[in-house]
Design an enzyme around this catalytic site. Sequence first.
Site, PDB file in Angstrom:
ATOM      1  N   THR A 171       0.812  -1.215   0.000  1.00 54.96           N
ATOM      2  CA  THR A 171       0.000   0.000   0.000  1.00 54.96           C
ATOM      3  C   THR A 171       0.850   1.271   0.000  1.00 54.96           C
ATOM      4  O   THR A 171       0.335   2.357  -0.269  1.00 54.96           O
ATOM      5  CB  THR A 171      -0.907   0.053   1.248  1.00 54.96           C
ATOM      6  OG1 THR A 171      -0.066   0.027   2.407  1.00 54.96           O
ATOM      7  CG2 THR A 171      -1.863  -1.123   1.289  1.00 54.96           C
ATOM      8  N   ARG A 176       4.042   6.748   2.755  1.00 49.62           N
ATOM      9  CA  ARG A 176       3.208   7.871   3.191  1.00 49.62           C
ATOM     10  C   ARG A 176       2.579   7.552   4.552  1.00 49.62           C
ATOM     11  O   ARG A 176       2.300   6.389   4.857  1.00 49.62           O
ATOM     12  CB  ARG A 176       2.091   8.120   2.179  1.00 49.62           C
ATOM     13  CG  ARG A 176       2.536   8.887   0.946  1.00 49.62           C
ATOM     14  CD  ARG A 176       1.428   8.932  -0.092  1.00 49.62           C
ATOM     15  NE  ARG A 176       1.150   7.609  -0.639  1.00 49.62           N
ATOM     16  CZ  ARG A 176      -0.011   6.963  -0.534  1.00 49.62           C
ATOM     17  NH1 ARG A 176      -1.018   7.512   0.096  1.00 49.62           N
ATOM     18  NH2 ARG A 176      -0.165   5.760  -1.060  1.00 49.62           N
ATOM     19  N   CYS A 219      -0.045   6.948   7.424  1.00 46.79           N
ATOM     20  CA  CYS A 219      -1.399   6.382   7.462  1.00 46.79           C
ATOM     21  C   CYS A 219      -2.381   7.444   7.962  1.00 46.79           C
ATOM     22  O   CYS A 219      -2.082   8.207   8.885  1.00 46.79           O
ATOM     23  CB  CYS A 219      -1.396   5.188   8.406  1.00 46.79           C
ATOM     24  SG  CYS A 219      -3.029   4.557   8.785  1.00 46.79           S
ATOM     25  N   CYS A 242      -3.936   5.992  11.807  1.00 43.62           N
ATOM     26  CA  CYS A 242      -3.174   6.070  13.074  1.00 43.62           C
ATOM     27  C   CYS A 242      -2.298   7.312  13.150  1.00 43.62           C
ATOM     28  O   CYS A 242      -1.718   7.598  14.197  1.00 43.62           O
ATOM     29  CB  CYS A 242      -2.352   4.803  13.278  1.00 43.62           C
ATOM     30  SG  CYS A 242      -1.076   4.562  12.033  1.00 43.62           S
ATOM     31  N   CYS A 246       2.635   2.941   9.450  1.00 41.18           N
ATOM     32  CA  CYS A 246       1.759   2.993  10.619  1.00 41.18           C
ATOM     33  C   CYS A 246       2.548   2.830  11.913  1.00 41.18           C
ATOM     34  O   CYS A 246       3.688   2.395  11.900  1.00 41.18           O
ATOM     35  CB  CYS A 246       0.755   1.832  10.572  1.00 41.18           C
ATOM     36  SG  CYS A 246      -0.421   1.938   9.236  1.00 41.18           S
ATOM     37  N   CYS A 298      -2.025   0.749  15.215  1.00 41.69           N
ATOM     38  CA  CYS A 298      -2.977   1.149  14.169  1.00 41.69           C
ATOM     39  C   CYS A 298      -4.130   0.148  14.058  1.00 41.69           C
ATOM     40  O   CYS A 298      -3.912  -1.060  14.025  1.00 41.69           O
ATOM     41  CB  CYS A 298      -2.273   1.239  12.816  1.00 41.69           C
ATOM     42  SG  CYS A 298      -3.414   1.765  11.506  1.00 41.69           S
TER      43      CYS A 298
HETATM   44 ZN   LIG Z   1      -2.131   3.189  10.398  1.00 41.44          ZN
END
Ligand SMILES: [Zn+2]
Length: 352
Positions: A34, A67, A69, A72, A38, A42
């Site tokens: 993805t 990038r 999240c 969280c 995190c 999370c």
């Molecule tokens: Zn997260």
Amino acid sequence: MEQIVPIDEDDIWNAIVARNAEYDGVFYYGVITTGIYCVPSCPSKRPSRSSVRIFGNNEDAQAAGFRACKRCKPDEIVERMQKIHEVMSVLERSQNEILSPSQWAASAGLSLDTLRKLTIAYAGLSPRDIIHHQKMNAFKLSIKNGNEISASQYDAGFGSSSRLYEKASTLLGMTPRQYKEKGKNVRIHYAIFETKLGMAIIAGTEKGICSLQFDDSSDTLFDLLQKEFSKAELVNDSEPLSGWMKMLNDYLDGNCKKLSIPLDVHTTAFRAKVWEAIRRIPYGETRSYSRLAKEIGEPKAARAVAAACAANPVALVTPCHRVIHEDGKTSGYRWGIKRKKILLSMEKENAE
Ligand SMILES: [Zn+2]
């Protein structure tokens, strides 16, 4: 330098699976599929283990192209930790004035919903539970101290020595913050010196030592210290450490069997428990990982115990060299098996 990396990875993976907030700020994980990173707590779906990359801080995760999240909010973790400490101290300071979660939220300048999310994430308890426990504990404490009932009822509002707050502080993990801040605003004296086991680095604050490591190279030793405490003020000065350095050399010569050196180390509650148990292993004796796990009341945690040994920042003072495999074989040592063998045979020879 030798490290038991696979076990440490398990430790990390278990924290992800358990969404363990105690590790928030200790590490971040990026999910390759993805491109998002995190914190361990999370609430999002657990990734598959093979698609996870681990980072010591959020900048590294960003540098690797991940990038943050949106659920969280990993970049805000330090702020959130500060927030929960603030919120707890609002409750502490209020004496018996805060009686309900909404009063508490108002005093802390938060919405009730935000307060609830904070306390559940970091203490596993609702605001109502925390208020209730805090009052009950203060009440019991007051009674135990032999106070009059009426005075107890008054004091029971909110005691400043509430055990719950202590428990919450442990759960909140002063540690992750310490890790995160890498010794910010702390002055650390260090010295690199020669020992029978090769070069050693000793480093400490005014409270005690925070690092004792071995390596063949002085440069490597300094790099290790700098990496761990990159925000601390590092002062190369052996003077305040000289007494402890002498004690260590006496110990390596077999002339000292107990290293009474104060420590200033911070870690998770679990590791602190393991390290404490290690310090109880007598000179000249050994314990297996599984026996140590039983001793701390976590019989299934032998692997996590091994990981805690591998993460020990202070050689000898926390004598993790005395922890070995079940079958009596010498197992890995953070500072090399050779050093571990020398230590064990030296202790065996000098033990009575
Ligand atoms: Zn997260």
